[in-house]
Enzyme design. Structure first.
Site: not given
Length: 497
Positions: A150, A221, A282
């Protein structure tokens, strides 16, 4: 609770004189689990595979356990352990126990009974990961979704890309508490798994009939990777120290695409399962000039994996541009993505945050550590339903998964508190739920087993004074606010009709 359990008269005995007859792999594990020699022989504990049963189903008749496969036998043996007193679960101490004579028939409701562990936000050493697997397997969960990378950390080696672990695996400090408080601890954090570490985790899990599904989140990410190799992004950055979503994503140029293929090749070499997680959630588009380049990227990665005989496992954002055929979707943004994915013909794993995110606060008690998200009680988790009632294509829902995001869990002890006993409730929800009140009565006994296993679970009475984290304030959310937010987040999903 099994599908059927009938207690018979009489007691049986398991001790140092008990012999066993059964498949070597199950016997080897059971010897260690029970701390008994279990020499080979007939007339004692009998373990057998019965092809007439479903693969993960099992029966117990006194000291005979039959399973539809070695996995079914394994689950029968886990039930045998629960029939013993909690002392049988300890790593040392006296051995030899009475066993109630019973007739049990059991089988799982779903084939995917998973739990995701985020080791990117806070690194978890190998020994703690193996313990996490043991506890999941004890509750008959069979998938470990391992979130390996991440913005805040890169946790695996990739041949030819050494700076991923030299630079990307470390951050200079960590945020403490919810991000709007902007508190940091000033303490470096990091770690990574050598390739042999990951192979050990995979093998250890396989012995317990747990499939490890790895995830390297891409193309978003990815700030830790860009920190290691700035040419993969649009400029120099450091490994992210705060939580939240970073705008620093892969630039999707030729070198970053080659990098992603190299990462996927490494995952295919280490993890034998069919599914490889590519995240896909995201991903801001600011650095791409607002263009949505992700659907083509996802298709390219799916094609590369298909050449290796693998399939994409991704979060439900991959539906927005048309998920590649054969993808398995992890539906997390409420119940709607499960409906959409299945109606579009995709297999789906249901893991909605409102009922399956174990980082969410457990009560309104101010003593809960770093309370974030909506309130997610034990009863809420027990009520988890992976398959929406209105869905026609119910067969495409593989099952359910609980997700353990670790921004606010910096140790195995903290993970224990947030995960148990809610994961006990989740395990029964995906195996075969009964009445919650009955579950709660049985849980009062089961926490004695958790004590014996050394689990720092949240007491049923609520948090203790030392569980609080006044140094790490949270951000509680209301259910209504989150539902409104989820409707906005999923507005780009196709209709699925």
């Amino acid at each position: 609770m099994p599908v059927s359990a009938v207690e018979k008269s009489g007691r049986l005995r398991l001790d140092d004189t008990t012999v066993v007859d059964g498949p070597a792999e199950v016997v080897r594990w059971l010897r260690g689990a029970l701390r008994l020699p279990l020499e080979r022989g007939e007339g004692g504990l009998r373990l057998r595979v019965d092809p007439a049963l479903e693969p993960e189903a099992y029966t117990i008749e006194d000291l005979e356990i039959a399973g539809g496969s070695t996995a079914g036998l394994f689950y029968g043996c886990q039930t045998l352990r629960q029939l013993l007193p909690p002392s049988a679960l300890r790593r040392a101490g006296p051995t030899g126990w009475d066993v109630p004579a019973v007739r049990i028939e059991d089988r799982p409701r779903f084939g995917w009974r998973g739990v995701m562990l985020d080791v990117a936000r806070h690194f978890m050493p190998v020994a703690d990961v193996l313990r996490f697997v043991d506890l999941a397997a004890f509750h008959k969960l069979n998938v470990l979704h391992l979130h390996l990378t991440d913005d805040q950390g890169w946790r695996l080696e990739v041949p030819g890309w050494p700076r991923l672990t030299e630079v990307g695996a470390w951050r200079r400090e960590s945020m403490v508490g919810a991000r709007q408080h902007a508190r940091f601890d000033g303490r470096p954090h990091g770690g990574f798994y050598a390739t042999d570490d990951l192979r050990e985790i995979v093998a250890y899990a396989a012995e317990r009939h747990v499939t490890v599904v790895p995830e390297v989140d891409m193309p978003g990410h990815m700030q830790a990777a860009v920190a290691a190799y700035p040419q993969l992004g649009v400029g120099a950055v450091e490994t992210r120290t705060g939580w939240g979503i970073s705008s620093h994503v892969l630039n999707l140029g030729p070198e970053s695409l080659d990098f992603c293929r190299a990462v996927l090749d490494q995952l295919c070499d280490v993890f034998p399962g069919e599914l490889i997680g590519i995240g896909g959630d995201e991903c801001p588009t600011e650095e791409w000039g607002g263009r949505d380049l992700q659907p083509k990227f996802t298709a390219d990665m799916a094609e590369h994996l298909a050449a290796r005989g693998r399939r994409v496992f991704g979060w439900d954002e991959i539906l927005e541009g048309g998920a590649p055929a054969g993808s398995v979707v992890a539906a997390w943004r409420g119940p709607e993505p499960t409906l959409v994915a299945a109606r579009l013909g995709h297999q789906v794993v249901s893991c909605p945050d409102l009922t399956a995110y174990l980082d969410y606060r457990q009560s309104d008690d101010p003593g809960e550590p770093t309370p974030v998200g909506t309130r997610l009680t034990l009863a809420d988790v027990y009520g988890f339903q992976p398959v929406p009632e209105e869905l026609v294509e119910k067969h495409l829902v593989l099952g359910g998964q609980a997700n353990v995001w670790t921004e606010h869990m910096d140790s195995a002890r903290a993970v224990d508190y947030m995960v148990y006993p809610r994961l006990c409730a989740f395990a029964e929800a995906v195996w075969g739920p009964r009445a919650y009140r009955d579950f709660l009565d049985r849980l009062k006994t089961h926490v004695g087993r958790l004590d014996a296993l050394g689990v720092n679970y949240r007491p049923l009475s609520g948090p203790r004074p030392w569980d609080a984290r006044p140094d790490a304030p949270g951000n509680p959310r209301t259910l209504l606010d989150r539902q409104t937010e989820l409707r906005e987040m999923t507005s780009r999903l196709p209709s699925g009709r």
